[in-house]
Scaffold this motif. Structure first.
Motif, PDB file in Angstrom:
ATOM      1  N   THR A  91       0.700  -0.895  -0.045  1.00  0.00           N
ATOM      2  CA  THR A  91       0.179  -0.050   0.080  1.00  0.00           C
ATOM      3  C   THR A  91       0.913   1.151   0.017  1.00  0.00           C
ATOM      4  N   GLY A  92       0.347   2.415  -0.107  1.00  0.00           N
ATOM      5  CA  GLY A  92       0.871   3.692   0.107  1.00  0.00           C
ATOM      6  C   GLY A  92       2.156   3.950  -0.863  1.00  0.00           C
ATOM      7  N   LYS A  93       3.319   4.149  -0.252  1.00  0.00           N
ATOM      8  CA  LYS A  93       4.392   4.328  -1.274  1.00  0.00           C
ATOM      9  C   LYS A  93       4.876   3.281  -1.791  1.00  0.00           C
ATOM     10  N   SER A  94       4.924   2.094  -1.183  1.00  0.00           N
ATOM     11  CA  SER A  94       5.349   0.686  -1.720  1.00  0.00           C
ATOM     12  C   SER A  94       4.332   0.458  -2.993  1.00  0.00           C
ATOM     13  N   LEU A  95       2.999   0.859  -2.972  1.00  0.00           N
ATOM     14  CA  LEU A  95       2.143   0.449  -3.996  1.00  0.00           C
ATOM     15  C   LEU A  95       2.476   1.477  -5.308  1.00  0.00           C
ATOM     16  N   ARG A  96       2.856   2.763  -4.855  1.00  0.00           N
ATOM     17  CA  ARG A  96       3.339   3.635  -5.991  1.00  0.00           C
ATOM     18  C   ARG A  96       4.433   3.329  -6.752  1.00  0.00           C
ATOM     19  N   ASN A  97       5.363   2.756  -5.877  1.00  0.00           N
ATOM     20  CA  ASN A  97       6.682   2.328  -6.552  1.00  0.00           C
ATOM     21  C   ASN A  97       6.378   1.229  -7.313  1.00  0.00           C
ATOM     22  N   LEU A  98       5.688   0.435  -6.924  1.00  0.00           N
ATOM     23  CA  LEU A  98       5.352  -0.909  -7.615  1.00  0.00           C
ATOM     24  C   LEU A  98       4.456  -0.432  -8.968  1.00  0.00           C
ATOM     25  N   LEU A  99       3.690   0.264  -8.974  1.00  0.00           N
ATOM     26  CA  LEU A  99       3.059   0.866 -10.180  1.00  0.00           C
ATOM     27  C   LEU A  99       3.917   1.434 -11.019  1.00  0.00           C
ATOM     28  N   LEU A 100       4.682   2.145 -10.581  1.00  0.00           N
ATOM     29  CA  LEU A 100       5.611   2.884 -11.587  1.00  0.00           C
ATOM     30  C   LEU A 100       6.468   1.727 -12.176  1.00  0.00           C
ATOM     31  N   ARG A 101       6.913   1.089 -11.664  1.00  0.00           N
ATOM     32  CA  ARG A 101       7.796  -0.107 -12.215  1.00  0.00           C
ATOM     33  C   ARG A 101       7.073  -1.400 -13.004  1.00  0.00           C
ATOM     34  N   ASN A 102       6.018  -1.742 -12.564  1.00  0.00           N
ATOM     35  CA  ASN A 102       5.187  -2.669 -13.104  1.00  0.00           C
ATOM     36  C   ASN A 102       3.610  -2.437 -13.082  1.00  0.00           C
ATOM     37  N   PRO A 103       3.178  -1.431 -14.034  1.00  0.00           N
ATOM     38  CA  PRO A 103       1.715  -0.984 -14.029  1.00  0.00           C
ATOM     39  C   PRO A 103       0.777  -1.924 -14.460  1.00  0.00           C
ATOM     40  N   LYS A 104       1.301  -3.129 -15.183  1.00  0.00           N
ATOM     41  CA  LYS A 104       0.452  -4.138 -15.683  1.00  0.00           C
ATOM     42  C   LYS A 104      -0.238  -5.056 -14.669  1.00  0.00           C
ATOM     43  N   VAL A 105       0.301  -4.839 -13.686  1.00  0.00           N
ATOM     44  CA  VAL A 105      -0.357  -5.654 -12.434  1.00  0.00           C
ATOM     45  C   VAL A 105      -1.709  -5.122 -12.331  1.00  0.00           C
ATOM     46  N   LEU A 106      -1.867  -3.904 -12.576  1.00  0.00           N
ATOM     47  CA  LEU A 106      -3.346  -3.343 -12.502  1.00  0.00           C
ATOM     48  C   LEU A 106      -4.325  -3.999 -13.409  1.00  0.00           C
ATOM     49  N   GLY A 107      -4.004  -4.639 -14.410  1.00  0.00           N
ATOM     50  CA  GLY A 107      -4.746  -5.197 -15.350  1.00  0.00           C
ATOM     51  C   GLY A 107      -5.147  -6.788 -15.549  1.00  0.00           C
ATOM     52  N   TYR A 108      -4.217  -7.426 -14.209  1.00  0.00           N
ATOM     53  CA  TYR A 108      -4.236  -8.755 -14.246  1.00  0.00           C
ATOM     54  C   TYR A 108      -5.782  -9.384 -13.866  1.00  0.00           C
ATOM     55  N   ASN A 109      -5.998 -10.229 -14.664  1.00  0.00           N
ATOM     56  CA  ASN A 109      -7.510 -11.061 -14.243  1.00  0.00           C
ATOM     57  C   ASN A 109      -7.667 -12.208 -14.335  1.00  0.00           C
ATOM     58  N   VAL A 110      -6.255 -13.169 -14.461  1.00  0.00           N
ATOM     59  CA  VAL A 110      -6.263 -14.726 -14.305  1.00  0.00           C
ATOM     60  C   VAL A 110      -5.155 -15.062 -13.625  1.00  0.00           C
ATOM     61  N   ASP A 111      -5.019 -16.263 -12.903  1.00  0.00           N
ATOM     62  CA  ASP A 111      -4.263 -16.733 -12.160  1.00  0.00           C
ATOM     63  C   ASP A 111      -4.052 -18.140 -12.595  1.00  0.00           C
ATOM     64  N   CYS A 112      -3.083 -18.662 -13.391  1.00  0.00           N
ATOM     65  CA  CYS A 112      -3.032 -19.975 -13.879  1.00  0.00           C
ATOM     66  C   CYS A 112      -2.383 -20.781 -12.929  1.00  0.00           C
ATOM     67  N   ARG A 113      -1.694 -20.591 -11.783  1.00  0.00           N
ATOM     68  CA  ARG A 113      -1.004 -21.110 -10.873  1.00  0.00           C
ATOM     69  C   ARG A 113       0.032 -22.245 -11.493  1.00  0.00           C
ATOM     70  N   GLY A 114       0.473 -21.697 -12.669  1.00  0.00           N
ATOM     71  CA  GLY A 114       1.379 -22.674 -13.193  1.00  0.00           C
ATOM     72  C   GLY A 114       1.096 -23.673 -14.272  1.00  0.00           C
ATOM     73  N   ASP A 115      -0.351 -23.628 -14.393  1.00  0.00           N
ATOM     74  CA  ASP A 115      -1.191 -24.384 -15.678  1.00  0.00           C
ATOM     75  C   ASP A 115      -1.500 -23.369 -16.593  1.00  0.00           C
ATOM     76  N   CYS A 116      -0.606 -23.258 -17.575  1.00  0.00           N
ATOM     77  CA  CYS A 116      -0.812 -21.910 -18.579  1.00  0.00           C
ATOM     78  C   CYS A 116      -2.285 -22.120 -18.901  1.00  0.00           C
ATOM     79  N   MET A 117      -2.792 -20.784 -18.988  1.00  0.00           N
ATOM     80  CA  MET A 117      -4.132 -20.645 -19.794  1.00  0.00           C
ATOM     81  C   MET A 117      -4.126 -19.902 -21.129  1.00  0.00           C
ATOM     82  N   ALA A 118      -2.649 -19.415 -21.665  1.00  0.00           N
ATOM     83  CA  ALA A 118      -2.436 -18.780 -22.701  1.00  0.00           C
ATOM     84  C   ALA A 118      -3.039 -17.399 -22.699  1.00  0.00           C
ATOM     85  N   GLN A 119      -2.894 -16.841 -21.558  1.00  0.00           N
ATOM     86  CA  GLN A 119      -3.265 -15.331 -21.208  1.00  0.00           C
ATOM     87  C   GLN A 119      -2.105 -14.698 -20.398  1.00  0.00           C
ATOM     88  N   CYS A 120      -0.835 -15.067 -20.714  1.00  0.00           N
ATOM     89  CA  CYS A 120       0.356 -14.459 -19.912  1.00  0.00           C
ATOM     90  C   CYS A 120       0.364 -13.251 -19.486  1.00  0.00           C
TER      91      CYS A 120
END
Length: 246
Positions: free
Chosen positions: A210-239
């Motif tokens: 949260t807070g400052k850590s969240l800001r730093n994360l979003l600047l480094r890897n903003p695509k995390v905001l759009g993640y909507n699947v979790d294959c848990r190692g069993d690939c769903m071809a939506q990498c």
């Protein structure tokens, strides 16, 4: 130098040829065409002395092909990376403009497009950059991020502005948002409740980010905001949208 001595002629050829190739590389390096000197040229040229070159050059020059220096057609003072970037940008603008114009045809669509552009006015983007962001975010221009799932739609000012207001609430300044949008333009096309807000809650509850850590994360890897699947190692071809990348 004795012309009839084949061993001596061969030695002179190697030395002179190495010298000329070295000078060619020096020219190319100074003009920005290369930054590298193959180690073999250093070896060849280390045995060449100016007086020996002057003595052997007249006899050997008739059998030595002159170095070929090809012009790229660009100014040598412009770095190669900038040349490639400029060419790519111009190509993208031409290509994307055609794609957008083929979809934004009615007066209503054009009005909605211009309003959505206005939502990005705080970031000093050019019109071309705004078109790139909106085009990629709403499927008007192909983006590998979406794969085949993104439905093409004309963006609405309210939709774009709501996403930007939410991102500002995460302690992101307009300068932060400018960087984020350049890195991940698709964010303004993500679903506000189901993806953006839901993912921020996941980052808080599961990882305590949260807070400052969240800001730093979003600047480094903003695509995390759009993640909507979790294959848990069993690939769903939506990498591109999978939490396994986090």
């Amino acid at each position: 130098m004795v012309i009839g001595d084949s061993n001596h002629n061969a030695s002179a050829y190697i030395q002179i040829h190495g010298y000329l190739q070295f000078r060619t590389l020096s020219f190319l390096r100074d003009s920005g065409e290369t930054n590298e000197f193959p180690s073999t040229y250093y070896g060849l040229c280390s045995t060449v002395r100016p007086l020996q070159v002057q003595a052997d050059l007249p006899a050997a020059s008739s059998s030595i092909p002159p170095p070929i220096i090809r012009s790229s057609g660009f100014s040598p003072t412009v770095p190669k990376e900038r040349r490639a970037s400029n060419v790519f940008t111009k190509h993208w603008i031409l290509h994307s403009t055609v794609q957008i114009e083929n979809i934004i045809t009615s007066d209503e669509d054009q009005s909605m497009w211009e309003a959505s552009r206005q939502a990005l006015s705080a970031f000093n983007f050019s019109d071309e950059e705004k078109d790139k962001i909106l085009g990629k975010a709403f499927g008007l221009v192909h983006s590998p991020y979406w794969g085949e799932e993104r439905k093409t739609e004309v963006p609405r000012y309210e939709t774009v502005n709501a996403v930007l207001d939410y991102l500002r609430s995460l302690n992101l300044s307009d300068d932060d948002l400018s960087k984020l949008l350049k890195k991940f333009p698709e964010v303004v096309g993500c679903k506000l409740e189901e993806e953006l807000k839901a993912n921020v809650k996941i980052l808080d509850k599961q990882w305590g980010i949260t807070g400052k850590s969240l800001r730093n994360l979003l600047l480094r890897n903003p695509k995390v905001l759009g993640y909507n699947v979790d294959c848990r190692g069993d690939c769903m071809a939506q990498c591109t949208r999978c939490w396994v990348r986090f």
